[in-house]
Design an enzyme around this catalytic site. Structure first.
Site, mmCIF file in Angstrom:
data_model
loop_
_atom_site.group_PDB
_atom_site.id
_atom_site.type_symbol
_atom_site.label_atom_id
_atom_site.label_comp_id
_atom_site.label_asym_id
_atom_site.label_seq_id
_atom_site.Cartn_x
_atom_site.Cartn_y
_atom_site.Cartn_z
ATOM 1 N N ASN A 107 5.224 -4.428 -66.880
ATOM 2 C CA ASN A 107 5.131 -4.147 -68.310
ATOM 3 C C ASN A 107 5.152 -2.646 -68.581
ATOM 4 O OD1 ASN A 107 4.852 -6.888 -68.515
ATOM 5 N ND2 ASN A 107 2.646 -6.857 -68.831
ATOM 6 N N HIS A 124 8.219 -0.547 -63.871
ATOM 7 C CA HIS A 124 9.343 -0.382 -64.792
ATOM 8 C C HIS A 124 9.119 0.720 -65.802
ATOM 9 C CE1 HIS A 124 10.567 -4.811 -63.847
ATOM 10 N NE2 HIS A 124 10.849 -3.971 -62.862
ATOM 11 N N SER A 194 8.176 -14.415 -65.213
ATOM 12 C CA SER A 194 9.156 -15.460 -64.887
ATOM 13 C C SER A 194 9.653 -15.289 -63.453
ATOM 14 C CB SER A 194 10.336 -15.382 -65.851
ATOM 15 O OG SER A 194 10.932 -14.076 -65.766
HETATM 16 N N1 APR Z 1 -0.010 -16.338 -70.278
HETATM 17 C C1 APR Z 1 0.685 -16.263 -69.116
HETATM 18 N N2 APR Z 1 2.038 -16.307 -69.056
HETATM 19 C C2 APR Z 1 2.712 -16.445 -70.215
HETATM 20 C C3 APR Z 1 2.052 -16.538 -71.468
HETATM 21 C C4 APR Z 1 0.629 -16.475 -71.474
HETATM 22 N N3 APR Z 1 -0.073 -16.551 -72.612
HETATM 23 N N4 APR Z 1 3.009 -16.675 -72.443
HETATM 24 C C5 APR Z 1 4.211 -16.665 -71.810
HETATM 25 N N5 APR Z 1 4.036 -16.547 -70.484
HETATM 26 C C6 APR Z 1 5.047 -16.500 -69.432
HETATM 27 C C7 APR Z 1 6.372 -17.131 -69.787
HETATM 28 O O1 APR Z 1 6.342 -18.517 -69.494
HETATM 29 C C8 APR Z 1 7.334 -16.375 -68.861
HETATM 30 O O2 APR Z 1 7.536 -17.073 -67.637
HETATM 31 O O3 APR Z 1 5.338 -15.136 -69.186
HETATM 32 C C9 APR Z 1 6.611 -15.072 -68.554
HETATM 33 C C10 APR Z 1 7.323 -13.847 -69.098
HETATM 34 O O4 APR Z 1 8.543 -13.752 -68.406
HETATM 35 P P1 APR Z 1 9.576 -12.632 -68.871
HETATM 36 O O5 APR Z 1 9.677 -12.612 -70.347
HETATM 37 O O6 APR Z 1 10.811 -12.822 -68.047
HETATM 38 O O7 APR Z 1 8.868 -11.267 -68.473
HETATM 39 P P2 APR Z 1 8.818 -10.573 -67.058
HETATM 40 O O8 APR Z 1 8.735 -11.579 -65.971
HETATM 41 O O9 APR Z 1 7.771 -9.521 -67.142
HETATM 42 O O10 APR Z 1 10.265 -9.853 -67.002
HETATM 43 C C11 APR Z 1 10.500 -8.986 -65.925
HETATM 44 O O11 APR Z 1 12.550 -8.281 -66.990
HETATM 45 O O12 APR Z 1 13.595 -7.730 -68.963
HETATM 46 C C12 APR Z 1 13.055 -7.212 -67.801
HETATM 47 O O13 APR Z 1 12.147 -5.086 -67.436
HETATM 48 C C13 APR Z 1 11.911 -6.290 -68.103
HETATM 49 O O14 APR Z 1 9.809 -6.046 -66.941
HETATM 50 C C14 APR Z 1 10.700 -6.994 -67.492
HETATM 51 C C15 APR Z 1 11.338 -7.842 -66.405
#
Ligand code: APR
Length: 245
Positions: A107, A124, A194
């Site tokens: 994040n 990041h 994710s």
């Molecule tokens: N608690 C826990 N997890 C949650 C919640 C919650 N309240 N709400 C949503 N999620 C989960 C979703 O199900 C999803 O799997 O958080 C995850 C967020 O995934 P992404 O949006 O893909 O975020 P992230 O994994 O941090 O992405 C990685 O991708 O776009 C790039 O640089 C950006 O750092 C980011 C990287």
């Protein structure tokens, strides 16, 4: 004496976490979802409405720096309204209780800093820092919105967000530190990601292969849910405080 294996799974995970001396954590956008910051993927994710290659790549920025800055200005305004939630605060409490603790985050929102976390590896980058594309200077700037887009450096060069875009290398040495923490961890918490973006996602199987107990918290299943020792399909803001209590 009841059989510990018959205790609810979250109690077993809590006990395992309590007993660990060395803990590492990987967080993603999901840990900030309950603070009102949209995630990228999954339900309501940002990438459902925008294409990453149009906004989060060096090519997009050189093609249209103003468009990219309009998006980051909007994200900065959204994030500026957000405050840490119980999940961020639970990690601060955990950090104070552990002789060895490393928080690795994907994040850029700064909510772990705001919550009071100490040792944070920001894989990041940081949306609250700007970097000059000409002289390389970088500095904090928390103004939301920024008064002028695109912003410029004092040298006159174009400034960019201090974040890592797709196709760009992570900050020097950052992955090595993260891998060292994952290798040393007795418990590896994977919260709100994710787990599809590498090299960050690779820390999960790496920790597992290094002998860590992997505990995942994500309302949606991920590619690593099956390999996790514990996989809780619950919001982090609700479950994490219970695991750290
Ligand atoms: N608690 C826990 N997890 C949650 C919640 C919650 N309240 N709400 C949503 N999620 C989960 C979703 O199900 C999803 O799997 O958080 C995850 C967020 O995934 P992404 O949006 O893909 O975020 P992230 O994994 O941090 O992405 C990685 O991708 O776009 C790039 O640089 C950006 O750092 C980011 C990287």
């Amino acid at each position: 004496m009841p059989d510990p294996a018959s205790a609810p799974l979250w109690v077993q995970a809590r006990e395992r976490l309590a007993a660990a001396q060395s803990v590492a954590v990987l967080t993603g956008a999901g840990i900030s979802a309950e603070s009102g910051i949209p995630t990228f993927r999954g339900a309501g994710g940002l990438w459902n409405n925008y294409r990453p290659e149009d906004l989060a790549t060096p090519q997009a920025f050189s093609r249209d720096p103003r468009l990219v800055w309009e998006w980051y200005n909007w994200r900065r305004e959204t994030i500026a309204k957000a405050v840490p939630n119980p999940a961020h605060r639970a990690l601060v409490k955990l950090e104070t209780a552990k002789p060895q603790f490393t928080l690795i985050t994907q994040n850029v929102d700064g909510l772990h800093d705001l919550a009071g976390s100490g040792r944070i590896l920001k894989l990041h980058g940081d949306i609250w820092r700007l970097r000059c594309t000409s002289c390389g200077a970088h500095w904090p700037d928390r103004r939301a919105p920024l008064p002028k887009l695109p912003p410029h450096c004092g040298c006159g060069g174009l400034a960019r967000p201090g974040v890592v875009w797709f196709g760009e290398p992570l900050p020097d040495g950052m992955m090595q530190e993260a891998e060292h923490a994952a290798a040393e961890a007795e418990v590896f918490l994977v919260i709100g990601t994710s787990a599809v973006v590498y090299p960050a996602a690779g820390l999960v199987p790496f920790a597992k292969q290094s002998g860590a107990t992997v505990i995942e918290i994500n309302p949606e299943q991920t590619a690593f849910s099956a390999m996790a020792d514990f996989s809780f399909q619950e919001p982090a803001g609700e479950l994490l405080p219970k695991l750290v209590s």
